[in-house]
Scaffold this motif. Structure first.
Motif, PDB file in Angstrom:
ATOM      1  N   CYS A 143      -3.615   2.918   5.380  1.00 35.94           N
ATOM      2  CA  CYS A 143      -2.417   2.459   6.093  1.00 35.94           C
ATOM      3  C   CYS A 143      -2.687   2.436   7.597  1.00 35.94           C
ATOM      4  O   CYS A 143      -2.303   1.485   8.291  1.00 35.94           O
ATOM      5  CB  CYS A 143      -1.222   3.363   5.773  1.00 35.94           C
ATOM      6  SG  CYS A 143      -0.591   3.222   4.090  1.00 35.94           S
ATOM      7  N   TRP A 144      -3.348   3.478   8.095  1.00 38.98           N
ATOM      8  CA  TRP A 144      -3.729   3.515   9.509  1.00 38.98           C
ATOM      9  C   TRP A 144      -4.692   2.379   9.835  1.00 38.98           C
ATOM     10  O   TRP A 144      -4.540   1.671  10.832  1.00 38.98           O
ATOM     11  CB  TRP A 144      -4.367   4.863   9.825  1.00 38.98           C
ATOM     12  CG  TRP A 144      -5.147   4.888  11.100  1.00 38.98           C
ATOM     13  CD1 TRP A 144      -4.658   5.019  12.361  1.00 38.98           C
ATOM     14  CD2 TRP A 144      -6.578   4.773  11.225  1.00 38.98           C
ATOM     15  NE1 TRP A 144      -5.691   4.986  13.274  1.00 38.98           N
ATOM     16  CE2 TRP A 144      -6.876   4.839  12.605  1.00 38.98           C
ATOM     17  CE3 TRP A 144      -7.624   4.620  10.311  1.00 38.98           C
ATOM     18  CZ2 TRP A 144      -8.175   4.751  13.088  1.00 38.98           C
ATOM     19  CZ3 TRP A 144      -8.925   4.542  10.785  1.00 38.98           C
ATOM     20  CH2 TRP A 144      -9.189   4.612  12.161  1.00 38.98           C
ATOM     21  N   TYR A 145      -5.681   2.192   8.975  1.00 42.07           N
ATOM     22  CA  TYR A 145      -6.681   1.149   9.192  1.00 42.07           C
ATOM     23  C   TYR A 145      -6.041  -0.234   9.218  1.00 42.07           C
ATOM     24  O   TYR A 145      -6.340  -1.052  10.097  1.00 42.07           O
ATOM     25  CB  TYR A 145      -7.743   1.227   8.087  1.00 42.07           C
ATOM     26  CG  TYR A 145      -8.689   0.053   8.073  1.00 42.07           C
ATOM     27  CD1 TYR A 145      -9.757  -0.006   8.953  1.00 42.07           C
ATOM     28  CD2 TYR A 145      -8.496  -1.004   7.180  1.00 42.07           C
ATOM     29  CE1 TYR A 145     -10.621  -1.083   8.953  1.00 42.07           C
ATOM     30  CE2 TYR A 145      -9.357  -2.085   7.167  1.00 42.07           C
ATOM     31  CZ  TYR A 145     -10.415  -2.119   8.057  1.00 42.07           C
ATOM     32  OH  TYR A 145     -11.265  -3.200   8.059  1.00 42.07           O
ATOM     33  N   ARG A 146      -5.139  -0.497   8.300  1.00 42.01           N
ATOM     34  CA  ARG A 146      -4.499  -1.811   8.236  1.00 42.01           C
ATOM     35  C   ARG A 146      -3.662  -2.092   9.480  1.00 42.01           C
ATOM     36  O   ARG A 146      -3.616  -3.227   9.963  1.00 42.01           O
ATOM     37  CB  ARG A 146      -3.616  -1.909   6.986  1.00 42.01           C
ATOM     38  CG  ARG A 146      -4.374  -2.157   5.689  1.00 42.01           C
ATOM     39  CD  ARG A 146      -5.031  -3.521   5.694  1.00 42.01           C
ATOM     40  NE  ARG A 146      -4.047  -4.585   5.795  1.00 42.01           N
ATOM     41  CZ  ARG A 146      -3.468  -5.186   4.757  1.00 42.01           C
ATOM     42  NH1 ARG A 146      -3.781  -4.808   3.532  1.00 42.01           N
ATOM     43  NH2 ARG A 146      -2.596  -6.148   4.936  1.00 42.01           N
ATOM     44  N   ARG A 147      -2.998  -1.101   9.993  1.00 52.14           N
ATOM     45  CA  ARG A 147      -2.194  -1.309  11.202  1.00 52.14           C
ATOM     46  C   ARG A 147      -3.068  -1.731  12.370  1.00 52.14           C
ATOM     47  O   ARG A 147      -2.673  -2.564  13.189  1.00 52.14           O
ATOM     48  CB  ARG A 147      -1.430  -0.032  11.573  1.00 52.14           C
ATOM     49  CG  ARG A 147      -0.220   0.239  10.715  1.00 52.14           C
ATOM     50  CD  ARG A 147       0.735   1.182  11.422  1.00 52.14           C
ATOM     51  NE  ARG A 147       0.089   2.428  11.799  1.00 52.14           N
ATOM     52  CZ  ARG A 147       0.036   3.502  11.036  1.00 52.14           C
ATOM     53  NH1 ARG A 147       0.588   3.475   9.824  1.00 52.14           N
ATOM     54  NH2 ARG A 147      -0.563   4.606  11.450  1.00 52.14           N
ATOM     55  N   GLN A 148      -4.278  -1.181  12.419  1.00 54.12           N
ATOM     56  CA  GLN A 148      -5.165  -1.467  13.543  1.00 54.12           C
ATOM     57  C   GLN A 148      -5.975  -2.740  13.340  1.00 54.12           C
ATOM     58  O   GLN A 148      -6.300  -3.430  14.305  1.00 54.12           O
ATOM     59  CB  GLN A 148      -6.118  -0.283  13.751  1.00 54.12           C
ATOM     60  CG  GLN A 148      -5.417   1.042  13.963  1.00 54.12           C
ATOM     61  CD  GLN A 148      -4.563   1.063  15.204  1.00 54.12           C
ATOM     62  OE1 GLN A 148      -4.886   0.394  16.185  1.00 54.12           O
ATOM     63  NE2 GLN A 148      -3.465   1.799  15.178  1.00 54.12           N
ATOM     64  N   GLU A 149      -6.329  -3.028  12.071  1.00 59.00           N
ATOM     65  CA  GLU A 149      -7.242  -4.125  11.797  1.00 59.00           C
ATOM     66  C   GLU A 149      -6.559  -5.401  11.317  1.00 59.00           C
ATOM     67  O   GLU A 149      -7.220  -6.363  11.001  1.00 59.00           O
ATOM     68  CB  GLU A 149      -8.253  -3.684  10.724  1.00 59.00           C
ATOM     69  CG  GLU A 149      -9.185  -2.593  11.185  1.00 59.00           C
ATOM     70  CD  GLU A 149     -10.227  -3.115  12.152  1.00 59.00           C
ATOM     71  OE1 GLU A 149     -10.736  -4.229  11.932  1.00 59.00           O
ATOM     72  OE2 GLU A 149     -10.519  -2.417  13.121  1.00 59.00           O
ATOM     73  N   LYS A 150      -5.245  -5.427  11.237  1.00 61.97           N
ATOM     74  CA  LYS A 150      -4.535  -6.559  10.642  1.00 61.97           C
ATOM     75  C   LYS A 150      -4.940  -7.907  11.215  1.00 61.97           C
ATOM     76  O   LYS A 150      -5.098  -8.866  10.483  1.00 61.97           O
ATOM     77  CB  LYS A 150      -3.017  -6.347  10.799  1.00 61.97           C
ATOM     78  CG  LYS A 150      -2.221  -7.048   9.724  1.00 61.97           C
ATOM     79  CD  LYS A 150      -0.794  -6.550   9.727  1.00 61.97           C
ATOM     80  CE  LYS A 150      -0.045  -7.163   8.553  1.00 61.97           C
ATOM     81  NZ  LYS A 150       1.338  -6.691   8.498  1.00 61.97           N
TER      82      LYS A 150
ATOM     83  N   THR B 239       0.835  -1.206   0.000  1.00 68.99           N
ATOM     84  CA  THR B 239       0.000   0.000   0.000  1.00 68.99           C
ATOM     85  C   THR B 239       0.865   1.250   0.000  1.00 68.99           C
ATOM     86  O   THR B 239       0.570   2.224  -0.700  1.00 68.99           O
ATOM     87  CB  THR B 239      -0.929  -0.007   1.223  1.00 68.99           C
ATOM     88  OG1 THR B 239      -1.738  -1.193   1.191  1.00 68.99           O
ATOM     89  CG2 THR B 239      -1.829   1.213   1.207  1.00 68.99           C
ATOM     90  N   ARG B 240       1.943   1.224   0.784  1.00 72.07           N
ATOM     91  CA  ARG B 240       2.826   2.386   0.842  1.00 72.07           C
ATOM     92  C   ARG B 240       3.503   2.627  -0.502  1.00 72.07           C
ATOM     93  O   ARG B 240       3.691   3.779  -0.906  1.00 72.07           O
ATOM     94  CB  ARG B 240       3.874   2.187   1.936  1.00 72.07           C
ATOM     95  CG  ARG B 240       3.293   2.243   3.345  1.00 72.07           C
ATOM     96  CD  ARG B 240       4.363   2.104   4.388  1.00 72.07           C
ATOM     97  NE  ARG B 240       3.807   2.153   5.743  1.00 72.07           N
ATOM     98  CZ  ARG B 240       4.526   2.055   6.839  1.00 72.07           C
ATOM     99  NH1 ARG B 240       5.845   1.872   6.752  1.00 72.07           N
ATOM    100  NH2 ARG B 240       3.951   2.109   8.022  1.00 72.07           N
TER     101      ARG B 240
END
Length: 220
Positions: free
Chosen positions: A210-217, A2-3
Motif C-alpha cells: 500500500c505504501w509502495y503503490r502510493r509512491q509509485e502510482k 489491496t486494502r
C-alpha cells in the motif's frame, strides 16, 4: 482493492486463531497423514532435494531482482526495479521472515516440531500453537520460517506489470502452498505453523505494498 484484500486477510487470520485454538487436534490429525511406518514421508533424498530448491528459490529471485536494479542504476539496462521497489522487497523480507518469524516467534513459542512430539516418536508432549509452554528452546515449530520466506514471494509478484501480475501472484501462492506441504511432510511443522507463517507474511507484504503503490502510482 489491496486494502480490501488486506482486511480480508486480517479477518481470516482472526478466524484461524479461533479455529486452531478451539480444535488443536486438527494439527495432529493432519500431521498424521504424513506419518507412515514410523517416519515422515518427506524424509529422504528426493525430499531433501526439493527442500533445497524451495529454500533457495526466494533468495535467487531476490538476487536476480537486485542485479536487475543495479543494471538499471548503472545504465546497463533500461528496465529494472526502482529504488523504492528494492526497499519494498528488502523491508518486507527483513520484517516478515526475518524479524517476526525467525527473530521473535520461533524463539519464544517453545512449540516442539511434530517429529519432536510423543505422538510421532519424539520425546516431548504436543503443544497447541497458543500454548508457549513447550520444551523446545530455540528454532521451534511456531511458525515456519521456510513457509514465511515462500510467502514473501508475493512481494516480487506484486511488482510484475499488470498483464502478468495475476499469474505471478498465483505462482507465489502455489509456491507457498507447496513449501508448507513439504515442511509438513518432513515433520518439521504443523498446519497452523505454515498457515500463520503465510498469513503474517502476506499481511506485512500488503501493508508495505500500500505504501509502495502510493509512491509509485505514476509509474504504473
Amino acid at each position: 482493492m489491496t486494502r480490501n484484500i488486506l482486511i480480508a486477510l486480517l479477518v481470516g487470520t482472526v478466524y484461524c486463531f479461533a479455529i486452531f485454538a478451539l480444535w488443536p487436534g486438527l494439527d495432529l490429525g493432519l500431521a498424521s497423514l504424513f506419518y507412515r511406518s514410523g517416519h515422515f514421508i518427506g524424509r529422504g533424498e528426493v525430499g531433501d532435494h526439493f527442500r533445497r530448491i524451495f529454500y533457495d528459490a526466494p533468495f535467487f529471485l531476490l538476487g536476480a531482482l537486485l542485479l536487475a536494479a543495479i543494471a538499471k542504476w548503472t545504465g546497463r539496462a533500461e528496465r529494472g526495479p526502482s529504488g523504492r521497489a528494492v526497499a519494498f522487497l528488502l523491508v518486507t523480507l527483513a520484517l516478515g521472515p526475518g524479524l517476526l518469524v525467525n527473530g521473535v516467534l520461533k524463539e519464544i513459542s517453545h512449540r516442539p516440531r511434530p517429529e519432536q512430539t510423543q505422538d510421532f516418536g519424539g520425546p516431548w508432549r504436543f503443544q497447541p500453537y497458543d500454548s508457549f509452554a513447550g520444551q523446545c528452546r530455540s528454532n521451534c515449530s511456531f511458525v515456519s520460517g521456510e513457509a514465511a520466506t515462500a510467502a514473501w514471494t508475493l512481494a516480487p509478484a506484486l511488482l510484475v506489470p499488470p498483464p502478468g501480475r495475476p499469474f505471478a501472484v498465483a505462482a507465489a501462492l502455489l509456491f507457498t502452498l507447496a513449501t508448507g506441504a513439504l515442511r509438513m511432510s518432513f515433520g518439521g511443522h504443523y498446519l497452523s505453523d505454515v498457515t500463520f507463517a503465510a498469513l503474517f507474511t502476506f499481511i506485512i507484504v500488503l501493508v508495505f505494498y500500500c505504501w509502495y503503490r502510493r509512491q509509485e502510482k505514476p509509474e504504473e
